[in-house]
Scaffold this motif. Structure first.
Motif, PDB file in Angstrom:
ATOM      1  N   PRO A 135       5.680   8.616  88.659  1.00  0.00           N
ATOM      2  CA  PRO A 135       5.328   8.273  87.282  1.00  0.00           C
ATOM      3  C   PRO A 135       3.872   7.866  87.126  1.00  0.00           C
ATOM      4  O   PRO A 135       3.280   7.246  88.013  1.00  0.00           O
ATOM      5  CB  PRO A 135       6.258   7.093  86.979  1.00  0.00           C
ATOM      6  CG  PRO A 135       6.505   6.466  88.311  1.00  0.00           C
ATOM      7  CD  PRO A 135       6.515   7.595  89.298  1.00  0.00           C
ATOM      8  N   SER A 136       3.292   8.242  85.987  1.00  0.00           N
ATOM      9  CA  SER A 136       2.024   7.659  85.578  1.00  0.00           C
ATOM     10  C   SER A 136       2.311   6.294  84.972  1.00  0.00           C
ATOM     11  O   SER A 136       3.460   5.938  84.701  1.00  0.00           O
ATOM     12  CB  SER A 136       1.344   8.551  84.527  1.00  0.00           C
ATOM     13  OG  SER A 136       1.003   9.804  85.063  1.00  0.00           O
ATOM     14  N   ALA A 137       1.266   5.521  84.761  1.00  0.00           N
ATOM     15  CA  ALA A 137       1.433   4.194  84.170  1.00  0.00           C
ATOM     16  C   ALA A 137       2.131   4.304  82.821  1.00  0.00           C
ATOM     17  O   ALA A 137       1.735   5.108  81.964  1.00  0.00           O
ATOM     18  CB  ALA A 137       0.065   3.531  84.013  1.00  0.00           C
ATOM     19  N   SER A 165      13.812  11.673  95.624  1.00  0.00           N
ATOM     20  CA  SER A 165      13.576  12.803  94.727  1.00  0.00           C
ATOM     21  C   SER A 165      14.647  13.867  94.903  1.00  0.00           C
ATOM     22  O   SER A 165      15.154  14.433  93.921  1.00  0.00           O
ATOM     23  CB  SER A 165      12.186  13.402  94.992  1.00  0.00           C
ATOM     24  OG  SER A 165      11.169  12.480  94.721  1.00  0.00           O
ATOM     25  N   LEU A 166      14.988  14.150  96.163  1.00  0.00           N
ATOM     26  CA  LEU A 166      16.008  15.149  96.452  1.00  0.00           C
ATOM     27  C   LEU A 166      17.346  14.787  95.816  1.00  0.00           C
ATOM     28  O   LEU A 166      17.998  15.608  95.176  1.00  0.00           O
ATOM     29  CB  LEU A 166      16.157  15.292  97.965  1.00  0.00           C
ATOM     30  CG  LEU A 166      17.181  16.304  98.472  1.00  0.00           C
ATOM     31  CD1 LEU A 166      16.781  17.702  98.069  1.00  0.00           C
ATOM     32  CD2 LEU A 166      17.312  16.199  99.978  1.00  0.00           C
ATOM     33  N   ALA A 170       8.478   6.361  81.804  1.00  0.00           N
ATOM     34  CA  ALA A 170       9.840   6.076  82.255  1.00  0.00           C
ATOM     35  C   ALA A 170      10.362   7.298  83.002  1.00  0.00           C
ATOM     36  O   ALA A 170      10.010   8.433  82.687  1.00  0.00           O
ATOM     37  CB  ALA A 170      10.733   5.770  81.066  1.00  0.00           C
ATOM     38  N   GLU A 171      11.219   7.074  84.001  1.00  0.00           N
ATOM     39  CA  GLU A 171      11.774   8.193  84.770  1.00  0.00           C
ATOM     40  C   GLU A 171      12.778   8.951  83.916  1.00  0.00           C
ATOM     41  O   GLU A 171      13.745   8.369  83.423  1.00  0.00           O
ATOM     42  CB  GLU A 171      12.444   7.696  86.043  1.00  0.00           C
ATOM     43  CG  GLU A 171      12.965   8.829  86.901  1.00  0.00           C
ATOM     44  CD  GLU A 171      13.578   8.353  88.204  1.00  0.00           C
ATOM     45  OE1 GLU A 171      14.037   9.202  88.986  1.00  0.00           O
ATOM     46  OE2 GLU A 171      13.600   7.120  88.427  1.00  0.00           O
ATOM     47  N   ASP A 199      15.931  11.332  82.851  1.00  0.00           N
ATOM     48  CA  ASP A 199      17.253  11.477  83.465  1.00  0.00           C
ATOM     49  C   ASP A 199      17.755  12.909  83.436  1.00  0.00           C
ATOM     50  O   ASP A 199      18.908  13.170  83.764  1.00  0.00           O
ATOM     51  CB  ASP A 199      18.266  10.548  82.780  1.00  0.00           C
ATOM     52  CG  ASP A 199      18.444  10.864  81.294  1.00  0.00           C
ATOM     53  OD1 ASP A 199      17.772  11.805  80.795  1.00  0.00           O
ATOM     54  OD2 ASP A 199      19.241  10.183  80.634  1.00  0.00           O
ATOM     55  N   SER A 200      16.911  13.852  83.032  1.00  0.00           N
ATOM     56  CA  SER A 200      17.322  15.248  82.954  1.00  0.00           C
ATOM     57  C   SER A 200      16.118  16.144  83.188  1.00  0.00           C
ATOM     58  O   SER A 200      14.960  15.701  83.110  1.00  0.00           O
ATOM     59  CB  SER A 200      17.921  15.549  81.578  1.00  0.00           C
ATOM     60  OG  SER A 200      16.912  15.451  80.572  1.00  0.00           O
ATOM     61  N   ILE A 201      16.380  17.420  83.446  1.00  0.00           N
ATOM     62  CA  ILE A 201      15.292  18.384  83.605  1.00  0.00           C
ATOM     63  C   ILE A 201      14.571  18.594  82.283  1.00  0.00           C
ATOM     64  O   ILE A 201      13.343  18.742  82.248  1.00  0.00           O
ATOM     65  CB  ILE A 201      15.844  19.703  84.185  1.00  0.00           C
ATOM     66  CG1 ILE A 201      16.175  19.500  85.673  1.00  0.00           C
ATOM     67  CG2 ILE A 201      14.840  20.847  84.021  1.00  0.00           C
ATOM     68  CD1 ILE A 201      16.775  20.693  86.365  1.00  0.00           C
ATOM     69  N   ALA A 202      15.297  18.564  81.184  1.00  0.00           N
ATOM     70  CA  ALA A 202      14.649  18.662  79.874  1.00  0.00           C
ATOM     71  C   ALA A 202      13.695  17.495  79.657  1.00  0.00           C
ATOM     72  O   ALA A 202      12.591  17.664  79.118  1.00  0.00           O
ATOM     73  CB  ALA A 202      15.697  18.708  78.775  1.00  0.00           C
ATOM     74  N   GLY A 203      14.095  16.293  80.085  1.00  0.00           N
ATOM     75  CA  GLY A 203      13.221  15.137  79.979  1.00  0.00           C
ATOM     76  C   GLY A 203      11.998  15.264  80.863  1.00  0.00           C
ATOM     77  O   GLY A 203      10.883  14.849  80.496  1.00  0.00           O
ATOM     78  N   MET A 204      12.188  15.820  82.069  1.00  0.00           N
ATOM     79  CA  MET A 204      11.052  16.059  82.958  1.00  0.00           C
ATOM     80  C   MET A 204      10.074  17.037  82.308  1.00  0.00           C
ATOM     81  O   MET A 204       8.850  16.868  82.410  1.00  0.00           O
ATOM     82  CB  MET A 204      11.536  16.626  84.294  1.00  0.00           C
ATOM     83  CG  MET A 204      12.432  15.686  85.077  1.00  0.00           C
ATOM     84  SD  MET A 204      13.181  16.493  86.521  1.00  0.00           S
ATOM     85  CE  MET A 204      11.918  16.210  87.758  1.00  0.00           C
TER      86      MET A 204
END
Length: 289
Positions: free
Chosen positions: A64-66, A199-200, A69-70, A72-77
């Motif tokens: 994460p950058s400052a 990550s895995l 938030a992490e 919870d999905s690939i769409a969010g990524m």
């Protein structure tokens, strides 16, 4: 895989700040090639692609950058990574690339950038894996030796066969020996192993839940046609099924033109120097096209 994470994680999130969210592998003008991290959360395997692209080459890492938030999905990524890309290159156009799980994420990033009205000139998928089984076809894909090999490869060191039995300390010695005593890794070994294991685990969960959208541009899929296990016994059958299977899966998720390039390598050797020699010029043509 949860057990793997528990064995390797060490102090949770220790050293993650030392991995940057975006690596710049090559600067310059022209259309940037944005490479999305693999299932281990790192983009370092893409460094060698700078040879095959005249413009900037950047790697997106899973840290994460400052203030982020992490997801919870690939769409969010995809939303997060599109933000990072546009922070560097606000106006586009862009080229997106990803290997394995990174290909699935790159596809979703391309969809997100198009939703924002940006131009995505090309989407390049290197043996993309829509399921955990496709990403990790053998048990060895998930064991500690596989992660050792990944780290040593990132440090430009050769991996002798005996590395499969190494413990943390011996792996550190191996990297020092392989690079003349000058270690190129930005993290201590155990911190790196923990980051990769977490990550895995997280990416495998996200991949199981993911339902890909439709990218309205063009895509090129480079397909690893050498198998592992049974595929080694039936190479012709494996190659045919791998190529047809990838095209069948991705054609319904790409509205523009989609083409495939078979590559005589396995899924896990897609980005080795030997494999890139097999398809590097075709990759260059795809990026220039």
């Amino acid at each position: 895989m949860a057990q793997l994470s528990q064995r390797l994680a060490g102090d949770e999130h220790e050293h993650e700040a030392e991995v940057v969210p975006v690596d710049i592998f090559k600067d310059g003008s022209g259309t940037p090639l944005c490479c999305i991290h693999d299932g281990f959360g790192l983009s370092w395997s893409y460094r060698s692609l700078a040879t095959y692209h005249d413009g900037p080459v950047i790697g997106i890492n899973q840290v994460p950058s400052a203030g982020e938030a992490e997801p919870d999905s690939i769409a969010g990524m995809a939303v997060l990574y599109a933000d990072r890309i546009q922070a560097l290159y606000p106006s586009g156009p862009y080229q997106l690339l990803g290997w394995s799980i990174g290909g699935v994420i790159a596809h979703e990033v391309a969809i997100e950038l198009r939703r924002r009205g940006a131009v995505v000139e090309r989407l390049i998928l290197l043996d993309p894996a829509l399921t955990p089984v496709a990403a990790f076809p053998t048990r060895r894909s998930l064991d500690k030796s596989r992660i050792f090999e990944k780290i040593v490869a990132a440090s430009k060191s050769e991996v002798p066969a005996r590395s499969r039995q190494l413990v943390f300390q011996r792996a550190a010695e191996l990297m020092d020996e392989g690079d003349g005593g000058q270690r190129e890794l930005p993290l201590p070994l155990e911190g790196m192993l923990g980051l990769m294991a977490r990550s895995l685990d997280a990416n495998t969960r996200r991949l199981r839940r993911h339902r890909p959208g439709v990218f309205d541009g063009d895509a090129v899929v480079f397909v690893a046609v050498q198998g592992e296990g049974l595929g080694k016994m039936l190479p012709g059958f494996q190659a045919k099924m791998a190529n047809e299977g990838q095209m069948r899966r991705w054609r319904r998720n790409v509205a523009g033109d989609i083409s495939s390039v078979p590559v005589e390598c396995t899924h896990h050797t897609m980005l080795t120097e030997e494999s890139l020699k097999l398809y590097g010029e075709q990759l260059r043509e795809a990026l220039d096209g």
